[in-house]
Design a protein around this motif. Sequence first.
Motif, PDB file in Angstrom:
ATOM      1  N   MET A   1      65.350 -79.171   5.956  1.00  0.00           N
ATOM      2  CA  MET A   1      65.610 -78.912   7.379  1.00  0.00           C
ATOM      3  C   MET A   1      64.392 -78.312   8.043  1.00  0.00           C
ATOM      4  N   ALA A   2      63.752 -77.368   7.360  1.00  0.00           N
ATOM      5  CA  ALA A   2      62.551 -76.767   7.942  1.00  0.00           C
ATOM      6  C   ALA A   2      61.480 -77.838   8.128  1.00  0.00           C
ATOM      7  N   GLY A   3      61.379 -78.771   7.153  1.00  0.00           N
ATOM      8  CA  GLY A   3      60.394 -79.838   7.270  1.00  0.00           C
ATOM      9  C   GLY A   3      60.689 -80.747   8.449  1.00  0.00           C
ATOM     10  N   LEU A   4      61.967 -81.106   8.629  1.00  0.00           N
ATOM     11  CA  LEU A   4      62.324 -81.983   9.751  1.00  0.00           C
ATOM     12  C   LEU A   4      62.059 -81.292  11.077  1.00  0.00           C
ATOM     13  N   LEU A   5      62.431 -80.011  11.158  1.00  0.00           N
ATOM     14  CA  LEU A   5      62.191 -79.282  12.404  1.00  0.00           C
ATOM     15  C   LEU A   5      60.704 -79.116  12.644  1.00  0.00           C
ATOM     16  N   PHE A   6      59.966 -78.861  11.568  1.00  0.00           N
ATOM     17  CA  PHE A   6      58.520 -78.692  11.678  1.00  0.00           C
ATOM     18  C   PHE A   6      57.875 -79.984  12.162  1.00  0.00           C
ATOM     19  N   ALA A   7      58.388 -81.111  11.645  1.00  0.00           N
ATOM     20  CA  ALA A   7      57.834 -82.402  12.060  1.00  0.00           C
ATOM     21  C   ALA A   7      58.064 -82.637  13.543  1.00  0.00           C
ATOM     22  N   SER A   8      59.275 -82.314  14.012  1.00  0.00           N
ATOM     23  CA  SER A   8      59.551 -82.622  15.412  1.00  0.00           C
ATOM     24  C   SER A   8      58.988 -81.557  16.346  1.00  0.00           C
ATOM     25  N   ARG A   9      58.841 -80.335  15.871  1.00  0.00           N
ATOM     26  CA  ARG A   9      58.331 -79.277  16.750  1.00  0.00           C
ATOM     27  C   ARG A   9      56.795 -79.229  16.716  1.00  0.00           C
ATOM     28  N   ALA A  10      56.232 -79.129  15.514  1.00  0.00           N
ATOM     29  CA  ALA A  10      54.781 -78.943  15.413  1.00  0.00           C
ATOM     30  C   ALA A  10      54.046 -80.269  15.230  1.00  0.00           C
ATOM     31  N   GLY A  11      54.640 -81.159  14.412  1.00  0.00           N
ATOM     32  CA  GLY A  11      53.963 -82.419  14.133  1.00  0.00           C
ATOM     33  C   GLY A  11      53.737 -83.235  15.386  1.00  0.00           C
ATOM     34  N   SER A  12      54.768 -83.337  16.224  1.00  0.00           N
ATOM     35  CA  SER A  12      54.629 -84.136  17.448  1.00  0.00           C
ATOM     36  C   SER A  12      53.589 -83.508  18.363  1.00  0.00           C
ATOM     37  N   ALA A  13      53.557 -82.170  18.392  1.00  0.00           N
ATOM     38  CA  ALA A  13      52.565 -81.497  19.249  1.00  0.00           C
ATOM     39  C   ALA A  13      51.154 -81.778  18.761  1.00  0.00           C
ATOM     40  N   ILE A  14      50.965 -81.754  17.442  1.00  0.00           N
ATOM     41  CA  ILE A  14      49.627 -82.028  16.884  1.00  0.00           C
ATOM     42  C   ILE A  14      49.194 -83.440  17.259  1.00  0.00           C
ATOM     43  N   THR A  15      50.104 -84.411  17.059  1.00  0.00           N
ATOM     44  CA  THR A  15      49.755 -85.799  17.375  1.00  0.00           C
ATOM     45  C   THR A  15      49.403 -85.962  18.844  1.00  0.00           C
TER      46      THR A  15
ATOM     47  N   TRP B   1      49.606 -84.245   7.473  1.00  0.00           N
ATOM     48  CA  TRP B   1      48.763 -85.437   7.278  1.00  0.00           C
ATOM     49  C   TRP B   1      49.181 -86.544   8.244  1.00  0.00           C
ATOM     50  N   ILE B   2      50.496 -86.852   8.257  1.00  0.00           N
ATOM     51  CA  ILE B   2      50.978 -87.944   9.109  1.00  0.00           C
ATOM     52  C   ILE B   2      50.694 -87.629  10.579  1.00  0.00           C
ATOM     53  N   ALA B   3      50.975 -86.381  10.982  1.00  0.00           N
ATOM     54  CA  ALA B   3      50.785 -86.018  12.387  1.00  0.00           C
ATOM     55  C   ALA B   3      49.318 -86.144  12.783  1.00  0.00           C
ATOM     56  N   LEU B   4      48.428 -85.628  11.947  1.00  0.00           N
ATOM     57  CA  LEU B   4      46.994 -85.681  12.266  1.00  0.00           C
ATOM     58  C   LEU B   4      46.503 -87.115  12.309  1.00  0.00           C
ATOM     59  N   PHE B   5      46.935 -87.895  11.320  1.00  0.00           N
ATOM     60  CA  PHE B   5      46.444 -89.265  11.254  1.00  0.00           C
ATOM     61  C   PHE B   5      46.928 -90.078  12.437  1.00  0.00           C
ATOM     62  N   GLU B   6      48.231 -89.926  12.772  1.00  0.00           N
ATOM     63  CA  GLU B   6      48.754 -90.687  13.913  1.00  0.00           C
ATOM     64  C   GLU B   6      48.018 -90.321  15.184  1.00  0.00           C
ATOM     65  N   GLY B   7      47.709 -89.050  15.357  1.00  0.00           N
ATOM     66  CA  GLY B   7      46.974 -88.622  16.539  1.00  0.00           C
ATOM     67  C   GLY B   7      45.570 -89.185  16.548  1.00  0.00           C
ATOM     68  N   TYR B   8      44.924 -89.128  15.392  1.00  0.00           N
ATOM     69  CA  TYR B   8      43.527 -89.557  15.299  1.00  0.00           C
ATOM     70  C   TYR B   8      43.411 -91.062  15.458  1.00  0.00           C
ATOM     71  N   ASP B   9      44.478 -91.771  15.036  1.00  0.00           N
ATOM     72  CA  ASP B   9      44.451 -93.232  15.033  1.00  0.00           C
ATOM     73  C   ASP B   9      45.104 -93.809  16.292  1.00  0.00           C
ATOM     74  N   ALA B  10      45.609 -92.938  17.172  1.00  0.00           N
ATOM     75  CA  ALA B  10      46.376 -93.431  18.323  1.00  0.00           C
ATOM     76  C   ALA B  10      45.471 -94.235  19.254  1.00  0.00           C
ATOM     77  N   PRO B  11      46.000 -95.339  19.825  1.00  0.00           N
ATOM     78  CA  PRO B  11      45.246 -96.058  20.845  1.00  0.00           C
ATOM     79  C   PRO B  11      45.014 -95.123  22.032  1.00  0.00           C
ATOM     80  N   PRO B  12      43.812 -95.082  22.601  1.00  0.00           N
ATOM     81  CA  PRO B  12      43.499 -94.074  23.622  1.00  0.00           C
ATOM     82  C   PRO B  12      44.084 -94.403  24.981  1.00  0.00           C
TER      83      PRO B  12
END
Lengths: 156, 264
Positions: free
Chosen positions: B106-120, B218-229
Motif C-alpha cells: 500500500m505504501a508503494g502504491l501510494l508512493f507511486a501515485s503521490r511522489a512518482g507521478s510528481a517526479i515524472t 526508477w520507473i518514474a524517473l525514466f518515464e519523465g526523462y523519456d517523455a515526449p517534450p
Amino acid sequence: MERSMLDLWVGLFVCAGVGALLILALKVGNMSGYNAADTYQVYAQFDNIGGLKPRAPVKSAGVVVGRVAGITFDNDKFLAKVTMTIDKRYTFPKDTTASVLTSGLLGEQYIGLVAGGDAANLAQGDTIKLTQSAVVLENLISQFLYSKAAEGDTKK
Amino acid sequence: MPERAVPSIRRIGHTTIDIVLRLGYAARFIVLTLLHSGTSFRRFGLIIREIYYTGVLSLIIILVSGLFVGMVLGFQGYHTLQTYGSESALGVLVALSLVRELGPVMAGLLFASRAGSAITAEIGLMKATEQLSAMEMMAVDPIARVVAPRFWAGFLSMPLLAAMFSAMGVFGGYLVGVVLIGVDEGSFWSQMQSAVDFREDILNGVIKSVVFGFAVTWIALFEGYDAPPTAEGVSGATTRTVVTSSLAILGLDFMLTSFMFRGV
C-alpha cells in the motif's frame, strides 16, 4: 532560513521512519529472541508430531522455555526426530516427558515438557526418552466409535 | 486479405521492438544514474531537498491511509475471528498482514501515485521546457544533477514510509480492536509479539519496501526523462508512471513473497 527548515523536516522524517521501524521491531515483533549462545539442544522422538512446525514454542507449565529448531525423519526407527533448543536458564531432569500439544481448539501446536524426578539434568545433545505423540483426530474418533460399538454389544 | 493483414502484423512487430528498445534504454538509464550518484552524495543537500519533496510531503497520505487500513483490518479481522472464538488473535492478524504484505504494497502504491507521478511530471516538464538541454549546455550533467538525487531520495524514503504505514496500521488496529471493541489488551500485544518474527516478517517487509522504492523511482524517473517534450507527452508519461509502477509493485510483490515465504 529555508535551508534549515527543510533540513529539520527531513531530519524529523528520518527520525519518524527509524522510530516506526524500532516500534515494529520491539513492540510488534519479538526482537528479544533466544540467542544460540545461551541455549542447549535436546532431541526427542515421536511416533507422530501432527502439525508441529519448526520455530514452534517449547513450553513447560505454560511458560515458553525454548523453540523447536528442526524436525527430521529418522529412517532407521521410522520416527520423527525433533530438535529443541532450550534456554540455559532452565534445566530439566533426565526423565522429563515431552508431548505434542495444541493451544486452544484451532491453535498452533507446541511441545509441552513435564519434569520428572531424576536427579541428573538434561544436557546438550541428550535425548528425551519419554514422549507422547500428537492427538490425531481420526484415531480418536475411531476409538470412540469402537468403544460405542462395544457398548452396544454388551447391552444386547 | 493478406494485404490487409500485413500492416497489423507489422504493427505487432513494431510494438514489440519498441518495448524491448525502451527496456534496454531504461536499463542503460538506471546504470548511468547509479554511476553518476557519486556527485549527488558529495552534495548531500540535493538529496535532502528531494527527500523533503518525495518523502516528507507524502507523509500525511501515508499516515492517514495506514491508520484507516489498520482500523478496517481491526473491524474485519474481529468480525471473522469472533466466529471462531479467537478474537484475541486480532493483534496477530493485523500485525502480520500489515508487516508482511499491506504495509510495503500500500505504501508503494501510494508512493507511486503521490511522489512518482510528481517526479515524472517535473522531469518531463524540465525536458519539455528544455531545462535539461540548458544544463547540458552549461556542462552540467542532468543525470547527476537532476536524476540521481531524486533516485536516492525515493530509494531512501520508501522503506521509511512503509515502516510508518505499518506502525500506524498496527496503532489503528489497536484503536479499533482494544479501545473500541474491547479485545483484551494483554493478549492483543502478547500474541502479536509471539507470532511476529523480526527476521522472518519485519525484515522481509523492509526488503520488499526497498525493492518497491527502487522500482517506483526508477520507473518514474525514466518515464519523465523519456517523455515526449509536449504537454500530451508529459501527461501520458505521468499516467504510464502510475500504471506501470503499480503493476510492477504487484508483480514484484508476488515474486518476492513466493521467494521469502515459501517454506513457512
